[in-house]
Design a protein around this motif. Sequence first.
Motif, PDB file in Angstrom:
ATOM      1  N   ALA A 186      31.885   4.872   5.466  1.00  0.00           N
ATOM      2  CA  ALA A 186      31.466   5.609   4.269  1.00  0.00           C
ATOM      3  C   ALA A 186      30.247   4.948   3.622  1.00  0.00           C
ATOM      4  CB  ALA A 186      32.623   5.692   3.279  1.00  0.00           C
ATOM      5  N   THR A 187      30.204   3.620   3.656  1.00  0.00           N
ATOM      6  CA  THR A 187      29.045   2.902   3.114  1.00  0.00           C
ATOM      7  C   THR A 187      27.779   3.299   3.854  1.00  0.00           C
ATOM      8  OG1 THR A 187      30.404   1.015   2.428  1.00  0.00           O
ATOM      9  CG2 THR A 187      28.060   0.621   2.723  1.00  0.00           C
ATOM     10  N   LEU A 188      27.833   3.327   5.178  1.00  0.00           N
ATOM     11  CA  LEU A 188      26.676   3.740   5.968  1.00  0.00           C
ATOM     12  C   LEU A 188      26.291   5.187   5.664  1.00  0.00           C
ATOM     13  CD1 LEU A 188      27.737   2.029   9.287  1.00  0.00           C
ATOM     14  CD2 LEU A 188      25.597   1.577   8.087  1.00  0.00           C
ATOM     15  N   ARG A 189      27.295   6.044   5.535  1.00  0.00           N
ATOM     16  CA  ARG A 189      27.024   7.450   5.260  1.00  0.00           C
ATOM     17  C   ARG A 189      26.487   7.676   3.842  1.00  0.00           C
ATOM     18  NH1 ARG A 189      27.045   8.181  10.101  1.00  0.00           N
ATOM     19  NH2 ARG A 189      28.644   9.299  11.282  1.00  0.00           N
ATOM     20  N   SER A 190      26.663   6.674   2.968  1.00  0.00           N
ATOM     21  CA  SER A 190      26.182   6.827   1.594  1.00  0.00           C
ATOM     22  C   SER A 190      24.673   6.664   1.491  1.00  0.00           C
ATOM     23  CB  SER A 190      26.876   5.808   0.670  1.00  0.00           C
ATOM     24  OG  SER A 190      26.374   4.497   0.877  1.00  0.00           O
ATOM     25  N   ILE A 191      24.032   6.175   2.548  1.00  0.00           N
ATOM     26  CA  ILE A 191      22.569   6.041   2.564  1.00  0.00           C
ATOM     27  C   ILE A 191      21.995   7.413   2.894  1.00  0.00           C
ATOM     28  CG2 ILE A 191      20.602   4.879   3.632  1.00  0.00           C
ATOM     29  CD1 ILE A 191      22.494   2.530   4.230  1.00  0.00           C
ATOM     30  N   GLN A 192      21.616   8.154   1.876  1.00  0.00           N
ATOM     31  CA  GLN A 192      21.256   9.554   2.034  1.00  0.00           C
ATOM     32  C   GLN A 192      19.751   9.784   2.172  1.00  0.00           C
ATOM     33  OE1 GLN A 192      23.428  12.176   2.373  1.00  0.00           O
ATOM     34  NE2 GLN A 192      24.910  10.524   2.551  1.00  0.00           N
ATOM     35  N   ARG A 193      18.945   8.908   1.596  1.00  0.00           N
ATOM     36  CA  ARG A 193      17.498   9.098   1.642  1.00  0.00           C
ATOM     37  C   ARG A 193      16.901   8.164   2.694  1.00  0.00           C
ATOM     38  NH1 ARG A 193      15.878   8.314  -4.483  1.00  0.00           N
ATOM     39  NH2 ARG A 193      13.808   8.883  -3.725  1.00  0.00           N
ATOM     40  N   ASP A 194      15.593   8.273   2.886  1.00  0.00           N
ATOM     41  CA  ASP A 194      14.919   7.510   3.936  1.00  0.00           C
ATOM     42  C   ASP A 194      14.072   6.389   3.352  1.00  0.00           C
ATOM     43  OD1 ASP A 194      16.028   9.306   5.647  1.00  0.00           O
ATOM     44  OD2 ASP A 194      14.163  10.329   6.174  1.00  0.00           O
ATOM     45  N   PHE A 195      13.895   5.343   4.155  1.00  0.00           N
ATOM     46  CA  PHE A 195      12.949   4.278   3.815  1.00  0.00           C
ATOM     47  C   PHE A 195      11.556   4.705   4.288  1.00  0.00           C
ATOM     48  CE2 PHE A 195      16.994   2.032   4.250  1.00  0.00           C
ATOM     49  CZ  PHE A 195      17.009   1.265   3.101  1.00  0.00           C
ATOM     50  N   PRO A 196      10.531   4.529   3.441  1.00  0.00           N
ATOM     51  CA  PRO A 196       9.183   4.895   3.892  1.00  0.00           C
ATOM     52  C   PRO A 196       8.667   3.960   4.978  1.00  0.00           C
ATOM     53  CG  PRO A 196       9.074   3.769   1.772  1.00  0.00           C
ATOM     54  CD  PRO A 196      10.528   3.997   2.067  1.00  0.00           C
TER      55      PRO A 196
ATOM     56  N   ASP B 126       3.814  -0.473 -12.364  1.00  0.00           N
ATOM     57  CA  ASP B 126       5.207  -0.104 -12.188  1.00  0.00           C
ATOM     58  C   ASP B 126       5.672  -0.260 -10.746  1.00  0.00           C
ATOM     59  OD1 ASP B 126       3.698   1.919 -11.202  1.00  0.00           O
ATOM     60  OD2 ASP B 126       4.721   3.544 -12.255  1.00  0.00           O
ATOM     61  N   ILE B 127       4.855  -0.910  -9.919  1.00  0.00           N
ATOM     62  CA  ILE B 127       5.328  -1.297  -8.589  1.00  0.00           C
ATOM     63  C   ILE B 127       6.051  -2.630  -8.739  1.00  0.00           C
ATOM     64  CG2 ILE B 127       4.669  -1.904  -6.235  1.00  0.00           C
ATOM     65  CD1 ILE B 127       2.163  -0.241  -6.599  1.00  0.00           C
ATOM     66  N   ASN B 128       7.344  -2.623  -8.570  1.00  0.00           N
ATOM     67  CA  ASN B 128       8.122  -3.857  -8.721  1.00  0.00           C
ATOM     68  C   ASN B 128       8.184  -4.547  -7.359  1.00  0.00           C
ATOM     69  OD1 ASN B 128       9.674  -5.906  -9.713  1.00  0.00           O
ATOM     70  ND2 ASN B 128      11.525  -4.695  -9.973  1.00  0.00           N
TER      71      ASN B 128
ATOM     72  N   SER C  81       0.828  -1.205   0.000  1.00  0.00           N
ATOM     73  CA  SER C  81       0.000   0.000   0.000  1.00  0.00           C
ATOM     74  C   SER C  81       0.864   1.258   0.000  1.00  0.00           C
ATOM     75  CB  SER C  81      -0.923   0.004   1.226  1.00  0.00           C
ATOM     76  OG  SER C  81      -1.821  -1.086   1.182  1.00  0.00           O
ATOM     77  N   ILE C  82       1.925   1.256   0.795  1.00  0.00           N
ATOM     78  CA  ILE C  82       2.799   2.431   0.860  1.00  0.00           C
ATOM     79  C   ILE C  82       3.529   2.624  -0.467  1.00  0.00           C
ATOM     80  CG2 ILE C  82       4.955   3.268   1.883  1.00  0.00           C
ATOM     81  CD1 ILE C  82       3.905   2.467   4.579  1.00  0.00           C
ATOM     82  N   LEU C  83       4.037   1.535  -1.062  1.00  0.00           N
ATOM     83  CA  LEU C  83       4.725   1.652  -2.345  1.00  0.00           C
ATOM     84  C   LEU C  83       3.775   2.147  -3.435  1.00  0.00           C
ATOM     85  CD1 LEU C  83       6.932  -1.563  -2.178  1.00  0.00           C
ATOM     86  CD2 LEU C  83       7.740   0.809  -2.052  1.00  0.00           C
ATOM     87  N   ALA C  84       2.517   1.677  -3.387  1.00  0.00           N
ATOM     88  CA  ALA C  84       1.529   2.157  -4.356  1.00  0.00           C
ATOM     89  C   ALA C  84       1.243   3.640  -4.137  1.00  0.00           C
ATOM     90  CB  ALA C  84       0.244   1.337  -4.226  1.00  0.00           C
ATOM     91  N   HIS C  85       1.173   4.039  -2.882  1.00  0.00           N
ATOM     92  CA  HIS C  85       0.925   5.450  -2.558  1.00  0.00           C
ATOM     93  C   HIS C  85       2.040   6.342  -3.090  1.00  0.00           C
ATOM     94  CE1 HIS C  85      -0.477   8.907  -0.241  1.00  0.00           C
ATOM     95  NE2 HIS C  85       0.757   9.037   0.243  1.00  0.00           N
ATOM     96  N   LEU C  86       3.287   5.848  -3.012  1.00  0.00           N
ATOM     97  CA  LEU C  86       4.426   6.654  -3.465  1.00  0.00           C
ATOM     98  C   LEU C  86       4.412   6.869  -4.977  1.00  0.00           C
ATOM     99  CD1 LEU C  86       7.284   5.190  -1.231  1.00  0.00           C
ATOM    100  CD2 LEU C  86       6.259   7.465  -1.070  1.00  0.00           C
TER     101      LEU C  86
END
Length: 291
Positions: free
Chosen positions: A238-248, A84-86, A29-34
């Motif tokens: 650096a790998t951890l810091r590369s996660i710049q956006r958020d998970f819904p 287009d929801i994979n 539902s959340i992915l469809a909402h996005l």
Amino acid sequence: RSTQRFEIQILADEVGMGKTYVALGLAYSILAHLKQSRTEPDLDGCYQRVLVLTPNNHALYRKWVREVSEFKRRCVPPESQASDINFAPLAVNRLDDLAVALRKPGRQPQVIVARMGLFGGDKLLDYDLKRRFTLGVLFRYWSNRFNYENRQRLLKGAPAGWPSRPDSLTDLTEDEAGRLPFTEDEFLAILNRLTGKDTPDLESLLENCREVATPFFRNREDSFRKIEYKLINIYRLATLRSIQRDFPLLIVDEAHNWKNGPQWGAYGFFEFRDFIAPHVRRALLLTATPF
């Protein structure tokens, strides 16, 4: 309504009551909402991915991978399955696998399944590539503070498996670039943004390299072990810091495993708290033993 919503929920039905499918229904539902033109304001700018964390138990981990596809087959109407929801699973075993998956463009699986131990010290894949690449980026970061002559002396007596010369360490084939979570410029930008307790690691590594690069230095084997350990820690950071956006949405299965997490860091809780939790907009905790 937003005034009636809590960003953390616990689903505590008994075993066999369908917690997994309720969670996957919410994820879908959340992915469809996005995909809509207007979304909830608190979901703006998120990855279009949902993260599922399971205990380290291999059978349960694989079960979640299977259940994502089974949920789509059973619960998503046929006319919606070509959307287009994979809604497909991607199993990741290592921290940088997660970061690599998040940077891939185009149509990618949108349900990432990982173990709670994702943040632990499992040996990296493509170890020589990542060590060489990290060292090359650090040479660029240190610039004249560790000049070309020092770099040559450092690598001249390096152990087997290390590069023997400081040239072209960050030159990558297309395949090699696809196995890394960031480009050279992105890695350098992350290093330049590090502050506080993270910067002493960079400085102490520089001092170790300067020491080994002095003429006629002895005990190189022990010193290279220290250098290698710090190199890999910087790569992980650096790998951890590369996660710049958020998970819904984050789904945590068997969440009672984290009962002692805030006190003892059980099941990777400290690393989750420090590096992933700040990138989660909503969390659903599943457990049949809520007490």
